[in-house]
Design a protein around this motif. Structure first.
Motif: not given
Length: 135
Positions: A25, A37, A123
């Motif tokens: 990542l 990320w 994320l």
């Protein structure tokens, strides 16, 4: 001039790079989803196959040499905060050589391996879709 993802839905690609139960990542510096990320990826160029674009973007962003890939999933990101809309074809691989390094410090602030059971937050939407598809 019209811009993909901003003036009309853009076509993107991503690559989930896997090693020993971990995923590579990187932390984004720019929109869409700055500070999130993400897996490596980007825009598919005109007359470029999405799978080839995923390999190219991964090599540009990580410094790795990507060998074979497999289709993983499709992700649609409608990111209201950035007023962007992308449809991305996401691939996966564990077939690569080299060690990842931060090759685009103007776009990414960090890059590294993360255990699939202990992912950093937040994320990006297409990274979350990739992780779900891997599950």
């Amino acid at each position: 001039m019209a811009f993909p993802g901003i003036d009309f839905p853009g076509l993107g690609c991503g690559l989930a790079i896997l090693r020993d139960g971990k995923i590579l990542l990187c932390r984004r510096l720019k929109a869409p989803e700055a500070g999130h990320w993400s897996i490596v990826g980007g825009k598919v160029d005109h007359m470029e196959r999405a799978e080839d674009a995923a390999r190219r973007e991964a090599e540009e962003e990580s410094g790795l040499s990507i060998h074979s890939t497999r289709f993983l999933c499709i992700s649609e990101q409608m990111i209201e905060a950035d007023r962007q809309h992308w449809i991305s074809l996401i691939y996966a691989t564990d077939d690569f050589s080299g060690e990842p390094r931060l090759t685009e410090p103007d776009k990414l602030s960090h890059i590294g391996w993360f255990d699939l059971s202990a992912l950093p937050q937040p994320l990006s939407r297409f990274a979350a879709d990739a992780v779900r598809a891997l599950g």
